[in-house]
Design a protein around this motif. Structure first.
Motif, PDB file in Angstrom:
ATOM      1  N   ASN A  57     -11.135  31.720  -8.676  1.00 34.63           N
ATOM      2  CA  ASN A  57     -10.921  32.778  -7.859  1.00 34.63           C
ATOM      3  C   ASN A  57     -10.451  32.482  -6.426  1.00 34.63           C
ATOM      4  OD1 ASN A  57     -13.113  31.829  -6.570  1.00 34.63           O
ATOM      5  ND2 ASN A  57     -14.220  33.600  -6.243  1.00 34.63           N
ATOM      6  N   THR A  58     -10.045  31.118  -6.074  1.00 36.64           N
ATOM      7  CA  THR A  58      -9.527  30.683  -4.724  1.00 36.64           C
ATOM      8  C   THR A  58      -8.110  30.722  -4.781  1.00 36.64           C
ATOM      9  OG1 THR A  58     -10.124  28.661  -4.569  1.00 36.64           O
ATOM     10  CG2 THR A  58     -11.728  30.185  -3.794  1.00 36.64           C
ATOM     11  N   ILE A  59      -7.634  30.463  -6.033  1.00 33.76           N
ATOM     12  CA  ILE A  59      -6.227  29.846  -6.464  1.00 33.76           C
ATOM     13  C   ILE A  59      -5.190  30.938  -5.770  1.00 33.76           C
ATOM     14  CG2 ILE A  59      -4.311  29.281  -7.986  1.00 33.76           C
ATOM     15  CD1 ILE A  59      -7.093  28.423  -9.866  1.00 33.76           C
ATOM     16  N   GLY A  60      -4.320  30.530  -4.852  1.00 33.86           N
ATOM     17  CA  GLY A  60      -3.145  31.463  -4.613  1.00 33.86           C
ATOM     18  C   GLY A  60      -1.912  30.492  -4.484  1.00 33.86           C
ATOM     19  N   GLN A  61      -0.710  31.247  -4.951  1.00 34.27           N
ATOM     20  CA  GLN A  61       0.731  30.526  -4.917  1.00 34.27           C
ATOM     21  C   GLN A  61       1.269  30.718  -3.687  1.00 34.27           C
ATOM     22  OE1 GLN A  61       3.398  32.111  -7.992  1.00 34.27           O
ATOM     23  NE2 GLN A  61       4.693  30.658  -7.660  1.00 34.27           N
ATOM     24  N   TYR A  62       2.078  29.608  -3.083  1.00 37.33           N
ATOM     25  CA  TYR A  62       2.994  29.870  -2.146  1.00 37.33           C
ATOM     26  C   TYR A  62       3.990  30.530  -2.445  1.00 37.33           C
ATOM     27  CZ  TYR A  62       6.657  27.982   1.094  1.00 37.33           C
ATOM     28  OH  TYR A  62       7.465  27.798   2.173  1.00 37.33           O
ATOM     29  N   ILE A  63       4.408  31.464  -1.377  1.00 43.33           N
ATOM     30  CA  ILE A  63       5.226  32.588  -1.823  1.00 43.33           C
ATOM     31  C   ILE A  63       6.674  32.220  -1.637  1.00 43.33           C
ATOM     32  CG2 ILE A  63       3.432  34.277  -1.306  1.00 43.33           C
ATOM     33  CD1 ILE A  63       5.124  35.304   1.050  1.00 43.33           C
ATOM     34  N   GLY A  64       6.791  31.087  -0.957  1.00 41.34           N
ATOM     35  CA  GLY A  64       8.143  30.580  -0.734  1.00 41.34           C
ATOM     36  C   GLY A  64       8.852  30.717   0.839  1.00 41.34           C
ATOM     37  N   LEU A  65       7.748  31.341   1.512  1.00 40.95           N
ATOM     38  CA  LEU A  65       8.155  31.909   2.908  1.00 40.95           C
ATOM     39  C   LEU A  65       7.149  31.185   3.965  1.00 40.95           C
ATOM     40  CD1 LEU A  65       9.128  35.500   2.155  1.00 40.95           C
ATOM     41  CD2 LEU A  65      10.713  33.622   2.433  1.00 40.95           C
ATOM     42  N   LYS A  66       7.819  31.041   5.034  1.00 41.26           N
ATOM     43  CA  LYS A  66       6.944  30.609   6.196  1.00 41.26           C
ATOM     44  C   LYS A  66       6.914  31.599   7.237  1.00 41.26           C
ATOM     45  CE  LYS A  66       7.663  25.829   5.028  1.00 41.26           C
ATOM     46  NZ  LYS A  66       8.546  24.362   5.475  1.00 41.26           N
ATOM     47  N   ASP A  67       5.706  31.721   7.918  1.00 38.87           N
ATOM     48  CA  ASP A  67       5.567  32.693   8.978  1.00 38.87           C
ATOM     49  C   ASP A  67       6.292  32.278  10.484  1.00 38.87           C
ATOM     50  OD1 ASP A  67       3.817  30.729  10.435  1.00 38.87           O
ATOM     51  OD2 ASP A  67       2.289  31.871  10.561  1.00 38.87           O
ATOM     52  N   LYS A  68       5.996  32.838  11.514  1.00 38.30           N
ATOM     53  CA  LYS A  68       6.838  32.593  12.728  1.00 38.30           C
ATOM     54  C   LYS A  68       6.346  31.163  13.240  1.00 38.30           C
ATOM     55  CE  LYS A  68       3.315  34.330  16.283  1.00 38.30           C
ATOM     56  NZ  LYS A  68       3.614  35.109  17.396  1.00 38.30           N
ATOM     57  N   ASN A  69       5.360  30.506  12.864  1.00 38.14           N
ATOM     58  CA  ASN A  69       4.853  29.315  13.214  1.00 38.14           C
ATOM     59  C   ASN A  69       5.382  28.004  12.261  1.00 38.14           C
ATOM     60  OD1 ASN A  69       3.725  30.343  15.855  1.00 38.14           O
ATOM     61  ND2 ASN A  69       2.149  31.015  14.674  1.00 38.14           N
ATOM     62  N   ARG A  70       6.133  28.359  11.083  1.00 38.50           N
ATOM     63  CA  ARG A  70       6.488  27.684  10.259  1.00 38.50           C
ATOM     64  C   ARG A  70       5.288  27.371   9.263  1.00 38.50           C
ATOM     65  NH1 ARG A  70      10.962  27.735   8.864  1.00 38.50           N
ATOM     66  NH2 ARG A  70      11.080  25.647   8.251  1.00 38.50           N
TER      67      ARG A  70
END
Length: 146
Positions: A57-70
């Motif tokens: 239930n904790t598995i999450g995929q990287y969406i391919g984007l980074k936030d303002k702090n990289r």
């Protein structure tokens, strides 16, 4: 090519691990840390035989984007969105969780008032400009969105 990564909490100590997601024949999820894998364009070479059992239930995929702090943005992250009206200069701030909408095949942020797709935010479409900041995740910081 987009970097495909997953993260999950280790089942034995609740620490986060990022890497490649695999499942056993029984359906148990494991993450192989990306630091032990080399890609040569056609094959994966694994330099360590350790695959780590993670809580499903904790598995999450990287969406391919980074936030303002990289910082990489993953499904189930909690983000703060700063939306600026390009005509008036007014800035509204939203907090929400990153979700995957299967019917539309896209990642978005669910806030209390609306759902905002990453396509819209990162393509600067419309009358708004957006800045995104990861501030936590729903597993460790649920209080940030309540």
């Amino acid at each position: 090519m987009r970097e495909i990564l997953f993260r999950g909490k280790l089942s034995h100590n609740n620490k986060w691990l990022i890497g490649n997601l695999v499942f056993s024949e029984e359906g148990t999820p494991y993450i192989i840390p990306s630091r032990i894998i080399e890609q040569d364009g056609q094959h994966l070479k694994i330099f360590d035989d350790n695959a780590y059992w993670v809580n499903n239930n904790t598995i999450g995929q990287y969406i391919g984007l980074k936030d303002k702090n990289r910082v990489r943005i993953f499904k189930d992250d909690i983000v703060k969105i700063y939306r600026k009206d390009t005509e008036t200069g007014e800035i509204n701030v939203y907090t929400g969780s990153v979700v995957f909408i299967e019917k539309a095949l896209l990642f978005a942020v669910n806030t209390k008032s609306e759902t905002i797709s990453f396509d819209l935010m990162f393509n600067n479409a419309g009358f708004y400009s957006y800045v995104i900041e990861v501030i936590g995740n729903i597993h460790d910081n649920k209080d940030l969105i309540e």
